[in-house]
Structures are given as structure tokens and as C-alpha cells.
Design a protein around this motif. Sequence first.
Motif, PDB file in Angstrom:
ATOM      1  N   GLN A 121       4.713   1.648  -7.533  1.00 50.40           N
ATOM      2  CA  GLN A 121       5.405   1.110  -8.707  1.00 50.40           C
ATOM      3  C   GLN A 121       4.458   0.219  -9.517  1.00 50.40           C
ATOM      4  OE1 GLN A 121       8.002   1.771 -10.250  1.00 50.40           O
ATOM      5  NE2 GLN A 121       8.549  -0.014 -11.473  1.00 50.40           N
ATOM      6  N   VAL A 124       5.818  -0.085  -3.174  1.00 55.16           N
ATOM      7  CA  VAL A 124       5.611  -1.151  -4.164  1.00 55.16           C
ATOM      8  C   VAL A 124       4.266  -0.967  -4.870  1.00 55.16           C
ATOM      9  CG1 VAL A 124       5.358  -3.641  -4.502  1.00 55.16           C
ATOM     10  CG2 VAL A 124       7.110  -2.794  -2.962  1.00 55.16           C
ATOM     11  N   GLY A 125       3.249  -0.541  -4.104  1.00 53.23           N
ATOM     12  CA  GLY A 125       1.945  -0.250  -4.709  1.00 53.23           C
ATOM     13  C   GLY A 125       2.047   0.861  -5.750  1.00 53.23           C
ATOM     14  N   SER A 171       0.839  -1.201   0.000  1.00 57.12           N
ATOM     15  CA  SER A 171       0.000   0.000   0.000  1.00 57.12           C
ATOM     16  C   SER A 171       0.877   1.256   0.000  1.00 57.12           C
ATOM     17  CB  SER A 171      -0.936  -0.001   1.217  1.00 57.12           C
ATOM     18  OG  SER A 171      -0.183  -0.105   2.415  1.00 57.12           O
ATOM     19  N   TYR A 187      -1.446   9.848  -7.462  1.00 55.86           N
ATOM     20  CA  TYR A 187      -1.476   8.593  -6.695  1.00 55.86           C
ATOM     21  C   TYR A 187      -0.127   7.873  -6.827  1.00 55.86           C
ATOM     22  CZ  TYR A 187      -2.493   3.840  -5.252  1.00 55.86           C
ATOM     23  OH  TYR A 187      -2.442   2.627  -4.618  1.00 55.86           O
ATOM     24  N   HIS A 196       2.803   7.430  -3.774  1.00 54.42           N
ATOM     25  CA  HIS A 196       3.283   6.161  -3.227  1.00 54.42           C
ATOM     26  C   HIS A 196       4.699   5.840  -3.682  1.00 54.42           C
ATOM     27  CE1 HIS A 196      -0.367   5.348  -1.159  1.00 54.42           C
ATOM     28  NE2 HIS A 196      -1.081   5.553  -2.253  1.00 54.42           N
TER      29      HIS A 196
END
Lengths: 298, 298
Positions: free
Chosen positions: B160, B157-158, B154, B178, B182
Motif C-alpha cells: 500500500q 502495508v509495504g 514488507s 511489486y 504485496h
Amino acid sequence: MREYLKACAETTEAALRFSLPAEWDIPAPLREAMHYSLEAGGKRIRPAFVLSAAKAVRGSESAWEASLPVACAVEFIHTYSLIHDDLPAMDDDDYRRGKLTNHKVFGEAMAILAGDALLTHAFRLIPQAARRNGVPVETALAIVEDLATYAGASGMVGGQAADMLGEQGITTAEQLEYIHLHKTSDLIVFSVKAGARIGGATEKQLELLSKYARNIGLAFQIQDDILDLIGDEGKLGKRINSDVAQQKVTYPYLVGLDESKATVNRLTDEAKAAILEAELAEPERLLQIADYLVQRDH
Amino acid sequence: MREYLKACAETTEAALRFSLPAEWDIPAPLREAMHYSLEAGGKRIRPAFVLSAAKAVRGSESAWEASLPVACAVEFIHTYSLIHDDLPAMDDDDYRRGKLTNHKVFGEAMAILAGDALLTHAFRLIPQAARRNGVPVETALAIVEDLATYAGASGMVGGQAADMLGEQGITTAEQLEYIHLHKTSDLIVFSVKAGARIGGATEKQLELLSKYARNIGLAFQIQDDILDLIGDEGKLGKRINSDVAQQKVTYPYLVGLDESKATVNRLTDEAKAAILEAELAEPERLLQIADYLVQRDH
């Protein structure tokens, strides 16, 4: 024993299903890729070691409950390692346990990221054990350090690297043992130690339980090699002799089948001796797991 | 300011060189692959945020020393993410900062494993901050949980994953935000919060510092997009307009250059307002970093 391990697996799987809360803002394909491999089955032997070691040391059901987040954490680590190992650049496997591998379903990029996310999330579960399950903060932090050690460059990842680097170049049982020790034993040592820490083990008990786990991990891997050579195809769920077909150097290949079986028995006996010396509240389950893993036929 | 950030980078790099002790049993090519990318330079901006936030809150040099292992940990995470992002299955980049990418030097398998090992090792450094550098155990465990949250499914990695999934399909500034939030901000939020925790921040201060970091992360990323469009090729070290060449959707592409610049300024002003509201012992460095990152030309 089979029923006991099944109960451990079911407890773990129920917890795994809720380990990525629905309200978290995770891109849907990433979430699916993570769940796909988390829920692809397997023996769940590492969580069983966490749960069993906790109960063996403390001798109460409360240890089982307290150690469940850590049992999930080790399965997250094991699952990520399988996803990355199966990638085209690594072992290039299309199937695992009869199902398509992660990258065959979700593509390579998402499989790499799902592995990264599972690995990272494992470390989120351990503080939760302290916050929600009553594990002391010092114990949780020691478990974090252990996990990073046994799963990292000098542990599981190091074992996988040695395996990739050594392919076809391995000529001695010692070299192969190095790979098994890190690729397989290290995560089992982590599991047993983490459970034991939660159970409140002394330093002496941690040491003896580590020896148990190290031996069991090696025996487990050699037994895998033996089963691959002689086992029954249906039970094992992969093509017999697939290691031979891939020209993979195995323990039986290097020292012969009889000596391999003798080594499994010796390692198991030593593991059980360590358990008896550790004076645990309830040693039985750990002794039974040791026997069960040697006698298994799949 | 340039000198201050250089001092932060040098402190971090000196610590990074010893973060994988020579006596550890790591296969040589894996160790080389890890060091290759760890020592490939870069702005080391995330460690600077850790060190600066710790000192800003506590107002003493001791906070700097205490937070150094965590400054290294965040650079381990950032480095692993670059190695995996560069892989053929992801962005497929041959060069980064003028040097061959990890997989071009060590092969894909070793690059994947080096990334996994760096990610895992980051979590080993945090307990060390408690054991050796006097960080309270509760603080270290909170930092572990934060790192797993901001770097995970979350979080980074989310981001990417959303980037990979959205390529060419992104049509609004919100979608792009967004991804930036992240992929870039989350690790900066982690850095500032972790430093602040070590400095002994209150909940209110953590909240305001998180707002600062979130805004700075977004501004930093938009500034990157602006520089890619208008910057000087030599200073930036990559081909200008490379995002356009790759048909990468950027903030200036979606809202225009003027509005992009205005957004960077607005985000920076809000970030500085949050710092002033937090009543820190030494707010100056964090204010200066905010200004520096907006005014930079590379």
C-alpha cells in the motif's frame, strides 16, 4: 533508579535499532517513518516493566535476555499509538517531545501506514522470543493473546476511542478513570504480565502483578495531569497548562489537586502491597519503579 | 463453484458476527464502526482460501472447523486495510461496494481507530484457534508470525505504501507487479499457508501452496484491472473505467489488454501445476477456485 531505567531504555533502544532488518524489502519512506518515531526517545517505561517483571519473578539475568523481544514489541505498540493519536483527525499535534510529529514529516498517508506497520510488527517479535530467546511456545502464544486484548478494542484502542468521544463531555472521575485505565494502564498491565509470564509466574502472581500494574498505570496518568498543571516547563518538554489551554478534562480539574495527589499515593501503596504479597524472587526493582514514578517531576 | 464460495462466505460471516462478544467493554461507536465494515459484504475470498487449503491438505471436515478462527482473522485484516485505504489522506473514497465508507459514516477518528482495533483483534483470534479449536500451539504461533509478516511493512502495508508513493510514477509492469504482489498476493499467500498449516502440510507442500497463492493473487488483481476496463458496470458495482478516470496505472494500461489476459492464464496454469505437484488429499477445490477467479465477470 534513574540509572536503572536509563539502562533499560538503552538496552531497548539498541534492540529497536535492529528490529527491522536492513535486508527486508520495505519501501524506504515507510521504513524511515517507522524508525523516525521508534527512535524519537521517550521514557521507554513499558519495556522497563517487561524486563523488570521478568527478572523480578525468575530472579536471573536470563529472564532479562529472554524478554527483550517482548519489551521491543510493547514499544512498537506504544509508538504506533502515538503516531495515530497525533493525526489531524485525532489530537492534531504538530510536535511531540520537541520533535515534529510523524505526519508533519512524512505526510498523513505514510504516518497512518507507519502506525499500521509498527502495530503489525509487534506481533512478529513475540514468536521470535520463542524461536530465538528460549521462551516456551505456550508462553509466547499467551503473550500474543494478551497483547491483542490489552492493545485492542476493549483495551488501549477502546480507551482512545472513549477519549475522542468524551472530549468536553466528561464530568465524573469515574469516566476519566475508564479512559486512563484503558488508554494507559492496559499496556502497562500487558508489559508487567508479559515479563512475569516469561519469568515463569504462577496464576496468583500474575493476578497480583496485574493489580500492581493497573494501579501504577492510573497513578502515572494522574501524576502526568498533576505535572501538567504544576510542573516545570523545561523538564516536562511541553507547554505547562497545555491541557487547560486545550480544555482537556483532567483528574486534578475534576477532584482538585490535593485529592489527586492523595489518589496517586493510595494507588502506589496498594501497588506495592500487591508486589510484597506476590512473593517474588527479586521484588526490589518493581517497588522502586513505583516510588520513582510518583516522585518524578517530569 | 459459486455455491461453494457462497457457503464459505456464509460460514465466515456467521462466525464474524460473534467475533466481538457482546460482554466485552468496547465503546459503542467503536464497536459499531468495526461491525459496519466487517459486515459490509465482499467476496470473502481470503477466508475461503483458509478453509479450502485446510481441507485440501487434511482431507477431513475437522480441518474446516479448526481453521475458522483464522479465516475470520484474515477477514479482519482485509477489512481494516480497506477502511484505512479509503481515508481522505489515502485513496479518499466515499463509497465501497455501494455503501458509504467507514469514515463517511463514523468520522475519520473512529475509522482510524476501528481499523487499528480490527488489525489488533485479528491476532487475538489465532490463539483462540489453539485454545478452542484444537490447532497445535506451535502451528498457531507460526500462523501469528506469518500474519505479521505478510500483513506488515514488507507485506501488505509495504504494498500500500508503494502504491501511494508510486501514484502516476509507475512506468513498468515490474513496478506494478511489486505493488500487486504485496498489496494483494501477500494476504492470499498467508491465507493458503495458514489453512495448509492447520491441515498439517509438509514444508514442501507449504512451498508449492505459496506459489499457487502468489500466482492466484497476481492473476486476481490483473483480472480486476481487466474487468475495470471492460466489465459490466452493474455486475462490478463500481463505475467502469474508474481507474482510468482516476489516472490509476493498471496492468492492461502498461502491457495492453491481450497480454494482460495471457498473463492471467499463464499465472493460473502455473498455480494449478503447483497444486497438482503438492499431492494433496483433496486438491479439487483449490483447482476450481483458480479457474473460477479467472473466469469471473465481477
